[in-house]
Design an enzyme around this catalytic site. Structure first.
Site, short mmCIF file in Angstrom:
data_model
loop_
_atom_site.label_atom_id
_atom_site.label_comp_id
_atom_site.label_asym_id
_atom_site.label_seq_id
_atom_site.Cartn_x
_atom_site.Cartn_y
_atom_site.Cartn_z
N ASP A 152 0.82 -1.22 0.00
CA ASP A 152 0.00 0.00 0.00
C ASP A 152 0.86 1.27 0.00
O ASP A 152 0.66 2.16 0.83
CB ASP A 152 -0.93 0.01 1.22
N GLU A 198 -11.68 -0.28 -3.00
CA GLU A 198 -10.81 0.30 -1.97
C GLU A 198 -9.71 1.10 -2.64
O GLU A 198 -9.70 1.30 -3.85
CB GLU A 198 -10.21 -0.82 -1.10
#
Length: 365
Positions: free
Chosen positions: A55, A265
């Site tokens: 991420d 997301e």
């Protein structure tokens, strides 16, 4: 005696090598042509090889790239729809002077044990800077198991960061991404379905029995990510969160059943040539997509894929301009081939003359 001496020397060597690796990690060059389990050649190599970072949220501060990733660890938890296996508990910042140069892994910037309101799972973070202060934004489960978004501050881009005693008022779900417009105003995008709990907030209140995946309403508008303008102190919302509407080619909201294009997301926003780009992951279909609008609030019209599916279940990214080029930071499971042990990577991102993005294939073939 010789065995004890050997074990002691081996332990010393391992500790020394680990300490050195934490201090400085060069952009790796492993085997001449590493390949995936399917025999594909990777487009890029991991930024760090001895720890797992996912991420990656990249920013340029003072002419240097700082990457704010999740720090993956193996807690021995089986995979499930709620992401229980993603048991991250701290953050470390990566930095580099140039793409392809040495990557520094800085010491722990924030640990969940130092977040007064949080219980577990410090997932994908982001960062921002204003008036001499660096802000680290992060999701975590509160004491009741509900995801909230917190903020921590530091005078250094690498921390250590001190967390505020409470999460941001009105925050929920996960994956905060803070975009600062050219006029200086900042906005937070956030949200994620399945383990990110966004489906449990569809009515505006937390509904624990709303399901573990999505609303299963394929013919209705999909759950949309959220946006809120940030207050001047960068620690609270200046307004209630609202939907970031993603439109299809007909100008209609993306439908819940359109799994190749709907939001799941990993929000990220940037501005280029007066256009606002909203980018995101489709989750269970593993694309990074983008949509273009004329305002930070949208609506954003779907425009295509940024990144094709990587090795591993998740896909999460950031996009930043640095030294005259645009760069896509992302992750995959090249080093571990396990969904919860991921490695951050970077590759150049290019645009067509009309402003559309040239889709990146994470493999060379």
């Amino acid at each position: 005696m010789h065995q004890r001496l050997y074990r002691a020397l081996a332990a010393f060597a391992l500790a020394a090598s680990s300490t050195l690796a934490l201090a400085q990690n060069s952009a790796p060059v492993s085997s001449p042509d590493p390949r995936s389990p399917e025999g594909k050649r990777y487009l890029a190599q991991p930024l760090v090889r001895d720890l797992f970072f996912a991420d990656p949220s990249a920013h340029v501060f003072n002419g240097r790239i700082y990457v704010y990733p999740s720090h993956d660890v193996d807690a021995g938890i089986p995979d499930d729809d709620l992401g229980s296996e993603y048991a991250m508990h701290d953050y470390r910042v990566l930095s580099m002077d140039r793409i392809g140069g040495p990557v520094t892994v800085h010491p722990v910037a924030l640990d969940v044990k130092d977040i007064p309101w949080a219980s577990q799972q410090t997932w994908a973070p982001d960062a921002a800077y204003r008036n001499g202060t660096y802000y680290l934004y992060f999701p975590a489960r509160d004491k009741a198991g509900v995801f909230r978004i917190g903020v921590a501050t530091s005078k250094s881009p690498t921390g250590p960061f001190k967390a505020d005693p409470q999460p941001i008022r009105g925050s929920f779900s996960m994956d905060p991404a803070v975009f600062t417009d050219t006029d200086g105003q900042s906005y937070m995008y956030f949200g994620g379905i399945w383990g990110g709990q966004l489906q449990r907030w569809a009515t505006g209140r937390y509904a624990p029995k709303a399901g573990d995946t999505d609303l299963k309403q394929d013919a209705k508008p999909a759950l949309m990510p959220k946006i809120a303008r940030m207050a001047p102190d960068m620690k609270q919302f200046a307004e209630p969160p609202r939907d970031v509407v993603i439109l299809d080619e007909h100008g209609k909201p993306m439908l819940g059943g359109d799994h190749d294009r709907r939001f799941f997301e990993a929000s990220w926003a940037f501005k280029r040539d007066g256009r606002y780009y909203f980018t995101y992951s489709t989750g269970d279909t593993h694309f990074i997509n983008y949509a273009i609008g004329t305002s930070p609030y949208g609506p954003f019209r779907y425009a295509g894929h940024v990144l094709l599916p990587v090795q591993g279940w998740t896909s999460h990214h950031s996009i930043v301009e640095f030294q005259g080029k645009w760069w896509l930071f992302y992750h995959d499971t090249q080093l571990s081939n396990r969904n919860h042990l991921r490695s951050a990577k970077v590759t150049e991102l290019t645009f067509n003359p009309d402003g559309t993005i040239r889709t990146v294939n994470p493999f060379k073939d």
